[in-house]
Design a protein around this motif. Structure first.
Motif, PDB file in Angstrom:
ATOM      1  N   GLN A 229      26.278  57.107  -6.359  1.00 12.93           N
ATOM      2  CA  GLN A 229      26.817  56.277  -7.435  1.00 12.93           C
ATOM      3  C   GLN A 229      27.658  57.075  -8.423  1.00 12.93           C
ATOM      4  O   GLN A 229      28.415  56.492  -9.195  1.00 12.93           O
ATOM      5  CB  GLN A 229      25.667  55.558  -8.155  1.00 12.93           C
TER       6      GLN A 229
ATOM      7  N   PHE B 132      30.895  56.562  -6.541  1.00 10.53           N
ATOM      8  CA  PHE B 132      31.285  55.147  -6.655  1.00 10.53           C
ATOM      9  C   PHE B 132      30.460  54.510  -7.770  1.00 10.53           C
ATOM     10  O   PHE B 132      29.406  53.899  -7.502  1.00 10.53           O
ATOM     11  CB  PHE B 132      31.029  54.411  -5.331  1.00 10.53           C
TER      12      PHE B 132
ATOM     13  N   ILE C  88      29.007  50.562  -7.638  1.00 11.92           N
ATOM     14  CA  ILE C  88      28.280  49.963  -6.519  1.00 11.92           C
ATOM     15  C   ILE C  88      26.789  49.818  -6.809  1.00 11.92           C
ATOM     16  O   ILE C  88      26.225  50.553  -7.623  1.00 11.92           O
ATOM     17  CB  ILE C  88      28.484  50.766  -5.204  1.00 11.92           C
ATOM     18  N   SER C  89      26.152  48.864  -6.091  1.00 11.23           N
ATOM     19  CA  SER C  89      24.713  48.627  -6.256  1.00 11.23           C
ATOM     20  C   SER C  89      23.914  49.686  -5.499  1.00 11.23           C
ATOM     21  O   SER C  89      24.451  50.431  -4.675  1.00 11.23           O
ATOM     22  CB  SER C  89      24.356  47.239  -5.714  1.00 11.23           C
TER      23      SER C  89
ATOM     24  N   ARG D 100      24.146  48.983  -1.737  1.00  8.17           N
ATOM     25  CA  ARG D 100      25.438  49.362  -1.158  1.00  8.17           C
ATOM     26  C   ARG D 100      25.513  50.880  -0.993  1.00  8.17           C
ATOM     27  O   ARG D 100      26.063  51.389  -0.009  1.00  8.17           O
ATOM     28  CB  ARG D 100      26.579  48.852  -2.035  1.00  8.17           C
TER      29      ARG D 100
ATOM     30  N   TYR E  79      26.466  53.327   2.313  1.00  7.42           N
ATOM     31  CA  TYR E  79      27.420  54.445   2.338  1.00  7.42           C
ATOM     32  C   TYR E  79      26.754  55.681   2.948  1.00  7.42           C
ATOM     33  O   TYR E  79      27.380  56.432   3.705  1.00  7.42           O
ATOM     34  CB  TYR E  79      27.920  54.766   0.926  1.00  7.42           C
TER      35      TYR E  79
END
Length: 706
Positions: A195, A198, A201-202, A205, A209
């Motif tokens: 995270q 990114f 994102i949750s 998710r 990844y």
């Protein structure tokens, strides 16, 4: 200002997704391919409200966010925002209300991706019939999203679904803040580090990844960074996935207990199990399967006999009447022997095509078609295929083109290629008119025990011959196509259901329309072209024939009728069609065929069913007026060679039947094989081996029965 949004339709296979797509988009649809893969991309336009219009994308069906097949990867990448061309603003998840437990797994995963989602509950009528009651407000409360009951076939609930989509697009319905399950607990350290790369994102998710980043279109530094995170945190993808699925089903079980009431599920399970004990028995299961196929092909002949005879009689009488009414000339000849003959070659087979597809739909609706896949898996594995190959092969009884495309669902590349290469040997509906004419010509119309038709038995034998040769071909080719992939056959057997008679009759009508308006166009064009080629030839040759018989008529006028018939025959032989047939006759003579059959073999390459239209035209062009009221079968039965022997003997008829069972005579099939394999190599191999096989087996058959 009108707002444009993109909506992705997702859901488990057979959940009613295609029906909802058709209901939302109507005729505003187009079909292409997703970039880089041979997977259908269906898109359409739908007006959601006065202010919002939507582009609807019908994504391939999938059971979860852990893809295995090419089509599942397409859906997965769209949901993970990794598809550059397809971006979804809102997800509409289609869930089968009669099998909610299975559908909620995929639903819960999408919720945790933190994307705007609306659930469309289909199959509510089946759920009600099965005494399943769904507490929709309670389900919405547990999931945190809207759930709208819909029946796309009856256009019920569509307005309410559009309203829910509109509210979601206007951000009135918020994305649920709470997670369905606590995904962070699986790998908190790894999730936190992903995270940082990114930030938006949750947690869930981020896990995807970590699991599948190598398959995403990410820049190399990001790929390396995620790979390093996996190593640093000892991330275990298999363990994480297993824990996730267990937690989700635990939560789903609780939701089902609170929101779904099933009346006497044990009774239904026992009924299905008892029936399966008989229909899937190691011995009796195969006996029953052969019995079902026997009844299927007996029905095609017995039920279609009267309507077919009626259509043939009508066209024969119409041809005779028009021959007497219309003035002689090229126009009346074109109308009777070109247009009318071609039209009769189309419509006479509509009853059989309707019955065939009606009975196949009946088997699918009751749930027996899935049992056929299960029963045949053992046989399929011995020849290099698996149970999933059965559905494309059974679909091949209808048409090889969509059947070959449906082989995309086979994950193993070798088994997929083998399925593609042997499916065209299954007897498609285009062969049915050919079988019907030839069987009626050379097989006596006898019944045994009062109801078992000999002609029906031969028809069944043709279908079985194609099936056996398909399996033999797959067995031979498996030694030449190498692969180290292992395959598994997992099949969900549906519960037995009462057939939807309305659906059955709808399918019968639709298939008849497809045959008449699609295959019919080809048949009519070929019939008119053949009339032209059969009626005209090199002027010098045609002049010699005309002068020859004019002279004979002057010398012996009492033989004018006989000379007139000989003249028509000789003119046909010297026409452009006759020259073409005579050119290839030496090649096909060892199979028992004459030049007229040779022309039919060539025209059949456009579409096999053109054989009938070709014969109707060739045997009509040479007719006198008083012969116009004879049916095609009567004309073919009376056909003789130059030495006076019959053309359609038992040997020739059986040889021709075998040729049409085995030969590759379909341009569309070769084109779709090229498209699916991305190479001309495999369609050329298919054309060569099928034509060679047909020639050899037909040669043997003719010499055995001549």
């Amino acid at each position: 200002m009108n707002k444009q949004i993109n909506i992705a339709l997702v859901g488990n296979p057979n959940s009613g997704k295609s029906s909802l797509f058709n209901s939302l988009t109507g005729l505003n649809q187009k079909v292409g391919n997703f970039p880089g893969v041979t997977v259908d991309k269906k898109t359409g336009i739908s007006k959601i409200s006065e202010k919002i219009s939507a582009k609807i994308i019908d994504l391939p069906g999938t059971y979860s966010l852990y893809p295995k097949r090419n089509d599942e990867w397409v859906t997965y990448k769209v949901l993970m925002d990794d598809d550059k061309e397809v971006k979804a603003d809102i997800i509409v998840l289609i869930a089968d209300a009669s099998n909610l437990k299975r559908n909620l797994l995929f639903c819960s995963q999408i919720i945790d991706l933190k994307k705007p989602v609306v659930v469309a509950l289909t199959m509510m009528d089946i759920a009600k019939k099965n005494n399943i009651q769904v507490d929709i407000p309670g389900l919405e409360r547990e999931l945190g999203i809207l759930a709208i009951p819909v029946n796309p076939r009856k256009n019920k609930g569509i307005l309410q679904l559009k309203k829910a989509i509109e509210q979601t697009a206007e951000n009135i319905n918020k994305i649920p803040e709470r997670d369905f399950i606590n995904a962070n607990s699986f790998a908190p350290e790894a999730i936190k580090k992903v995270q940082k790369i990114f930030p938006e994102i949750s947690d869930y998710r981020a896990i995807h990844y970590l699991i599948n980043h190598e398959s995403f279109a990410l820049e190399q530094p990001i790929q390396e960074a995620i790979g390093n995170i996996e190593i640093e945190t000892n991330f275990n993808p298999s363990k994480t996935q297993a824990e996730e699925i267990l937690q989700r089903y635990g939560k789903i079980k609780t939701i089902m207990q609170q929101t779904v009431v099933e009346a006497d599920p044990l009774h239904k399970a026992l009924f299905t199990q008892k029936l399966d004990d008989i229909l899937l028995h190691r011995t009796w299961g195969y006996v029953i399967l052969i019995g079902v196929l026997f009844l299927l092909f007996q029905s095609i002949f017995l039920l279609a006999q009267f309507p077919m005879d009626g259509i043939e009689w009508t066209f024969a009488k119409a041809g005779g009447w028009l021959g007497n009414v219309l003035p002689p000339g090229w126009f009346s000849d074109l109308f009777i022997n070109g247009l009318l003959a071609g039209l009769s070659g189309i419509l006479v087979f509509v009853p059989q095509i309707m019955i065939l597809f009606g009975l196949i739909t009946l088997l699918e609706d009751t749930g027996y078609m899935a049992r056929i896949s299960f029963l045949t898996d053992r046989v399929m594995r011995k020849v290099g295929l698996n149970g999933k190959s059965v559905m494309p092969m059974i679909s091949g009884f209808a048409c090889a083109v969509p059947a070959i495309m449906s082989a995309r669902n086979i994950e193993n590349k070798k088994e997929r290629l083998l399925t593609i290469m042997c499916t065209p040997l299954m007897s498609c509906s285009a062969r049915l008119p050919v079988y019907t004419v030839l069987i009626a010509l050379v097989i006596p119309n006898k019944n045994y025990l009062g109801f078992i038709s000999l002609q029906g038995l031969v028809m069944m034998l043709m279908y079985l011959t194609g099936t056996v040769m398909a399996l033999v071909s797959a067995y031979v080719m498996k030694w030449f196509i190498k692969s180290k992939e292992r395959s598994f056959f997992i099949l969900e057997l549906p519960v037995y259901r009462e057939p939807r008679w309305k659906n059955m009759f709808y399918t019968m009508v639709e298939k008849a329309k497809v045959f008449v308006f699609q295959a019919g166009k080809v048949i009519m064009v070929i019939s008119l072209l053949l009339w032209l080629l059969s009626s005209y030839g090199p002027p010098a040759k045609m002049k010699i024939v005309s002068e020859k018989y004019a002279s004979l008529n002057q010398q012996q006028p009492e033989k004018s009728t006989e000379y007139d018939k000989l003249k028509r025959t000789e003119l046909l032989e010297n026409s452009y069609a006759g020259i073409l047939g005579k050119t290839i006759e030496p090649v096909i003579r060892p199979l028992g065929y004459d030049w007229k059959i040779g022309i039919a073999l060539i025209t059949s390459f456009a579409a096999r069913e053109v054989f009938v239209g070709t014969m109707a035209t060739l045997y009509s062009v040479g007719d006198a007026k008083d012969e116009n009221n004879a049916t095609l079968r009567q004309k073919m039965n009376a056909a003789v060679r130059s030495d006076g022997t019959k053309v359609y003997t038992l040997g020739t008829g059986l040889s021709l039947l075998i040729f049409y069972v085995l030969a590759m005579q379909c341009m569309s099939t070769l084109a779709v094989v090229k498209r699916e394999t991305h190479s001309w190599k495999w369609p050329l191999i298919m054309l060569t081996y099928m034509t060679g096989l047909a020639y050899v087996i037909s040669f043997i058959t003719y010499n055995l029965f001549k």
